[in-house]
Design a protein around this motif. Structure first.
Motif, PDB file in Angstrom:
ATOM      1  N   LEU A   8      -2.561 -32.449   8.763  1.00  0.00           N
ATOM      2  CA  LEU A   8      -2.306 -33.450   7.725  1.00  0.00           C
ATOM      3  C   LEU A   8      -3.332 -34.556   7.891  1.00  0.00           C
ATOM      4  O   LEU A   8      -3.313 -35.299   8.877  1.00  0.00           O
ATOM      5  CB  LEU A   8      -0.887 -33.998   7.869  1.00  0.00           C
ATOM      6  N   CYS A   9      -4.234 -34.658   6.924  1.00  0.00           N
ATOM      7  CA  CYS A   9      -5.348 -35.603   7.001  1.00  0.00           C
ATOM      8  C   CYS A   9      -5.186 -36.669   5.925  1.00  0.00           C
ATOM      9  O   CYS A   9      -5.028 -36.345   4.743  1.00  0.00           O
ATOM     10  CB  CYS A   9      -6.679 -34.874   6.837  1.00  0.00           C
ATOM     11  N   GLY A  10      -5.231 -37.933   6.313  1.00  0.00           N
ATOM     12  CA  GLY A  10      -5.104 -39.038   5.368  1.00  0.00           C
ATOM     13  C   GLY A  10      -6.457 -39.645   5.044  1.00  0.00           C
ATOM     14  O   GLY A  10      -7.287 -39.858   5.933  1.00  0.00           O
ATOM     15  N   ILE A  11      -6.686 -39.910   3.758  1.00  0.00           N
ATOM     16  CA  ILE A  11      -7.891 -40.604   3.303  1.00  0.00           C
ATOM     17  C   ILE A  11      -7.463 -42.005   2.895  1.00  0.00           C
ATOM     18  O   ILE A  11      -6.687 -42.167   1.951  1.00  0.00           O
ATOM     19  CB  ILE A  11      -8.553 -39.892   2.103  1.00  0.00           C
ATOM     20  N   CYS A  12      -7.925 -43.022   3.597  1.00  0.00           N
ATOM     21  CA  CYS A  12      -7.466 -44.380   3.331  1.00  0.00           C
ATOM     22  C   CYS A  12      -8.652 -45.318   3.106  1.00  0.00           C
ATOM     23  O   CYS A  12      -9.813 -44.949   3.283  1.00  0.00           O
ATOM     24  CB  CYS A  12      -6.573 -44.883   4.452  1.00  0.00           C
TER      25      CYS A  12
ATOM     26  N   ASN B 204       0.081 -46.070   1.858  1.00  0.00           N
ATOM     27  CA  ASN B 204       1.350 -46.270   2.550  1.00  0.00           C
ATOM     28  C   ASN B 204       1.177 -46.070   4.052  1.00  0.00           C
ATOM     29  O   ASN B 204       0.856 -44.978   4.517  1.00  0.00           O
ATOM     30  CB  ASN B 204       2.391 -45.285   1.993  1.00  0.00           C
ATOM     31  N   GLU B 205       1.410 -47.144   4.839  1.00  0.00           N
ATOM     32  CA  GLU B 205       1.190 -47.094   6.280  1.00  0.00           C
ATOM     33  C   GLU B 205       2.127 -46.104   6.955  1.00  0.00           C
ATOM     34  O   GLU B 205       1.770 -45.497   7.974  1.00  0.00           O
ATOM     35  CB  GLU B 205       1.399 -48.469   6.921  1.00  0.00           C
ATOM     36  N   GLN B 206       3.319 -45.939   6.401  1.00  0.00           N
ATOM     37  CA  GLN B 206       4.303 -45.039   6.993  1.00  0.00           C
ATOM     38  C   GLN B 206       3.799 -43.603   6.979  1.00  0.00           C
ATOM     39  O   GLN B 206       3.898 -42.881   7.976  1.00  0.00           O
ATOM     40  CB  GLN B 206       5.621 -45.148   6.229  1.00  0.00           C
ATOM     41  N   LEU B 207       3.234 -43.172   5.844  1.00  0.00           N
ATOM     42  CA  LEU B 207       2.694 -41.816   5.755  1.00  0.00           C
ATOM     43  C   LEU B 207       1.418 -41.694   6.577  1.00  0.00           C
ATOM     44  O   LEU B 207       1.213 -40.691   7.285  1.00  0.00           O
ATOM     45  CB  LEU B 207       2.427 -41.442   4.299  1.00  0.00           C
ATOM     46  N   LEU B 208       0.549 -42.715   6.520  1.00  0.00           N
ATOM     47  CA  LEU B 208      -0.711 -42.659   7.270  1.00  0.00           C
ATOM     48  C   LEU B 208      -0.455 -42.564   8.770  1.00  0.00           C
ATOM     49  O   LEU B 208      -1.161 -41.864   9.491  1.00  0.00           O
ATOM     50  CB  LEU B 208      -1.558 -43.893   6.956  1.00  0.00           C
ATOM     51  N   ALA B 209       0.588 -43.265   9.239  1.00  0.00           N
ATOM     52  CA  ALA B 209       0.917 -43.220  10.662  1.00  0.00           C
ATOM     53  C   ALA B 209       1.394 -41.844  11.095  1.00  0.00           C
ATOM     54  O   ALA B 209       1.323 -41.491  12.277  1.00  0.00           O
ATOM     55  CB  ALA B 209       1.987 -44.262  10.979  1.00  0.00           C
ATOM     56  N   ALA B 210       1.875 -41.048  10.134  1.00  0.00           N
ATOM     57  CA  ALA B 210       2.378 -39.702  10.440  1.00  0.00           C
ATOM     58  C   ALA B 210       1.289 -38.639  10.349  1.00  0.00           C
ATOM     59  O   ALA B 210       1.534 -37.473  10.657  1.00  0.00           O
ATOM     60  CB  ALA B 210       3.523 -39.343   9.485  1.00  0.00           C
TER      61      ALA B 210
ATOM     62  N   SER C   9      -3.386 -26.681   4.645  1.00  0.00           N
ATOM     63  CA  SER C   9      -4.100 -27.916   4.957  1.00  0.00           C
ATOM     64  C   SER C   9      -3.831 -28.936   3.863  1.00  0.00           C
ATOM     65  O   SER C   9      -3.800 -28.593   2.682  1.00  0.00           O
ATOM     66  CB  SER C   9      -5.609 -27.654   5.045  1.00  0.00           C
ATOM     67  N   ILE C  10      -3.651 -30.204   4.263  1.00  0.00           N
ATOM     68  CA  ILE C  10      -3.319 -31.245   3.299  1.00  0.00           C
ATOM     69  C   ILE C  10      -4.248 -32.441   3.476  1.00  0.00           C
ATOM     70  O   ILE C  10      -4.378 -32.973   4.589  1.00  0.00           O
ATOM     71  CB  ILE C  10      -1.854 -31.708   3.440  1.00  0.00           C
ATOM     72  N   LEU C  11      -4.897 -32.840   2.392  1.00  0.00           N
ATOM     73  CA  LEU C  11      -5.660 -34.086   2.342  1.00  0.00           C
ATOM     74  C   LEU C  11      -4.932 -35.009   1.382  1.00  0.00           C
ATOM     75  O   LEU C  11      -4.750 -34.666   0.212  1.00  0.00           O
ATOM     76  CB  LEU C  11      -7.090 -33.839   1.848  1.00  0.00           C
ATOM     77  N   VAL C  12      -4.502 -36.163   1.861  1.00  0.00           N
ATOM     78  CA  VAL C  12      -3.725 -37.062   1.022  1.00  0.00           C
ATOM     79  C   VAL C  12      -4.383 -38.435   0.976  1.00  0.00           C
ATOM     80  O   VAL C  12      -4.630 -39.059   2.011  1.00  0.00           O
ATOM     81  CB  VAL C  12      -2.256 -37.151   1.512  1.00  0.00           C
ATOM     82  N   ILE C  13      -4.708 -38.885  -0.227  1.00  0.00           N
ATOM     83  CA  ILE C  13      -5.190 -40.250  -0.429  1.00  0.00           C
ATOM     84  C   ILE C  13      -3.973 -41.158  -0.426  1.00  0.00           C
ATOM     85  O   ILE C  13      -3.031 -40.939  -1.185  1.00  0.00           O
ATOM     86  CB  ILE C  13      -5.930 -40.375  -1.775  1.00  0.00           C
ATOM     87  N   GLU C  14      -3.977 -42.171   0.407  1.00  0.00           N
ATOM     88  CA  GLU C  14      -2.748 -42.955   0.550  1.00  0.00           C
ATOM     89  C   GLU C  14      -3.029 -44.368   1.052  1.00  0.00           C
ATOM     90  O   GLU C  14      -4.000 -44.601   1.781  1.00  0.00           O
ATOM     91  CB  GLU C  14      -1.804 -42.219   1.515  1.00  0.00           C
TER      92      GLU C  14
END
Length: 526
Positions: free
Chosen positions: A229-233, A475-481, A468-473
């Protein structure tokens, strides 16, 4: 490009007029920051008579620029198309004319003003809201953001859950007082959703993006890890959506710029962006998720339906066989007013029930097809507990935070976050493949912290299944996960488009360049 004006849109005479050596087509291509400097120079150059003529116009422009700049949008240009703005940029621009007013004695009602905003921008909005309060106004804000809730003077928590399980005030008072309430979902989330540092997944491979320079991206080279789970912030306008949807999703591997390599290892790439789903008036939750088909089959199998010869087609409000023909299955008809706006009124023949009377006599567990469509997802789970195909769809909708919506709710009434999660649900129900790449764009919009936690579990389950998941976000709660974060910035527009930090959420806490790091601390316990 137009051969006459060369894209400057104005007539030759209009294009030729200058003020302090600047033509209007040149001004609209400047950033707001540059225009503010130019206006200062214009004001300083005016004679006394010119001041008398121009002061009111200069003041108007300076006031508008100050409002927009105060919200961190000084990098925008006047000719920037609205459809090219990010969600956060559009939201702040919409708020600019409202939030810097100097009136007093007003009641302001704002519905989630921080949607699409980076936590850094949210802090700026909160300060402006406090200034409005200090002027003698009352500011009522509907909000989920933890950073906002912690700073309000009085918090009213409605619940305890959604839909029929909500609608009651479970707690109110200061933030500290609400935290003491045992029935408050908000209090529980604030106290229990800080996560301990986890064993982050390790990538098995990467997607390589080389020389990304579309829009404001500044020749970015980045490796996007997969099988996690990869976050794009990054702040609003920093180039996140451009990188994911305008570069990665295009999958161009034949050029030297915006080059993407590594997509061949996926069975499918599924983009879930912020574009609304089908906006036809007849489209609702049941039809969009294909829930309507198994529902109709259930009714066609009942004893009453078999006696009267009703197949599943009879239980569709789109079919002439069973729908009310007076309103064509809509439940309402338009009343055409000669000199006034047309009005929608309940169909006088079916009384809003959409179906012919005999169709409504067929029931399942005591519910007609019309009554079932009036149920929420949570209510329908209980009614159809013996129907596996229906349960699968309903349980997924509940899992992504849509348990409160009604089965017949029109897609035109959904928020951006609701619509995006609904699209994700449909993809999960229809998509096949052992290793898919999911691209999500701020899916947590409009979700309470407890719902975000449930949504995180769904994403984690998808990764465990091999996707595989790339999520633009934001929200700190999701990014922390997330297992891995890629942060663009440091600011938006021309001051953004750079890779400023990357690594696990814990690693970002120790990177000085990271803008999101101070906000991640709310949800990470070392």
């Amino acid at each position: 490009m137009c051969p006459n004006c060369q894209g400057e849109r104005l007539k030759e005479a209009s294009r030729a007029i200058t003020v302090l050596d600047k033509r209007l087509p040149e001004i609209v291509n400047l950033t707001l920051e540059e225009i503010a400097c130019w206006l200062q120079a214009v004001r300083a150059s005016l004679t006394q008579n010119e001041h008398a003529l121009c002061d009111v116009y200069l003041l108007d422009m300076e006031t508008k620029l100050r409002r927009i700049q105060k919200l961190g949008l000084s990098y925008l240009t006047l000719n920037r198309s609205m459809i090219s703005l990010s969600n956060g940029e559009a939201q702040r621009l919409h708020l600019a004319s409202l939030l810097d007013a100097t009136l007093s004695g007003l009641l302001y009602i704002l519905d989630e003003p921080t949607i699409g905003l980076h936590p850094k921008d949210t802090d700026d909005i909160v300060e402006i809201l406090k200034d409005m309060r200090d002027l003698g106004n009352t500011v009522l804000v509907i909000e989920h953001d933890a950073g906002v809730l912690q700073q309000v003077d009085h918090l009213v928590d409605i619940g305890p859950k959604a839909g029929i399980h909500g609608g009651r005030i479970v707690a109110q008072g200061s933030f500290a007082e609400v935290l003491k309430c045992k029935n408050s979902a908000t209090a529980y989330a604030m106290q229990h959703l800080t996560r301990k540092v986890q064993a982050y997944r390790k990538p098995s491979s990467y997607i390589q993006i080389t020389n990304a320079c579309r829009h404001n991206l500044q020749h970015v080279d980045v490796q996007l890890p997969i099988h996690l789970l990869c976050g794009i912030c990054g702040v609003s306008g920093s180039g996140k959506s451009t990188l994911v949807f305008d570069v990665l999703a295009k999958g161009n591997k034949q050029t030297e710029v915006n080059r993407v390599e590594g997509l061949a290892q996926f069975d499918q790439m599924i983009c879930i962006d912020q574009q609304p789903p089908i906006r036809m008036k007849r489209s609702n939750i049941a039809t969009f998720t294909n829930l309507a088909n198994p529902l109709r089959k259930v009714y066609a199998k009942t004893k009453q339906a078999k006696v009267w010869g009703f197949t599943d087609t009879y239980f569709s409000f789109n079919s002439k066989k069973g729908r009310c023909e007076h309103c064509e299955g809509m439940g309402t008809i338009k009343s055409h007013m000669l000199f006034f706006q047309d009005q929608e009124v309940i169909c006088p023949q079916c009384h809003g029930k959409q179906f012919q009377e005999q169709i409504l006599r067929v029931t399942y567990q005591g519910y007609s097809i019309h009554e079932v469509l009036q149920l929420s997802v949570e209510e329908a789970i209980t009614v159809f507990k013996e129907e596996k195909e229906i349960q699968k769809i309903l349980r997924l909708l509940e899992h992504i935070g849509l348990g409160y919506v009604k089965l017949n709710q029109s897609l035109t009434t959904l928020s951006q976050g609701e619509a995006q999660r609904l699209k994700l649900a449909r993809e999960l129900l229809q998509t096949k493949g052992k290793h898919n790449l999911y691209l999500l764009d701020e899916p947590t919009i409009g979700l309470h912290m407890q719902d975000v936690e449930n949504f995180i579990k769904l994403l984690q389950d998808l990764v465990e299944e091999g996707h595989s998941i790339l999520v633009i976000e934001h929200n700190e709660q999701l990014l922390a996960a997330c297992d891995y974060l890629i942060e663009l910035g440091p600011q938006g527009g021309v001051h953004g488009g750079q890779l400023i930090a990357q690594g696990s959420p814990l690693a970002l806490l120790h990177q000085n360049e990271s803008v999101i790091a101070p906000y991640l601390k709310r949800f990470i316990k070392d």
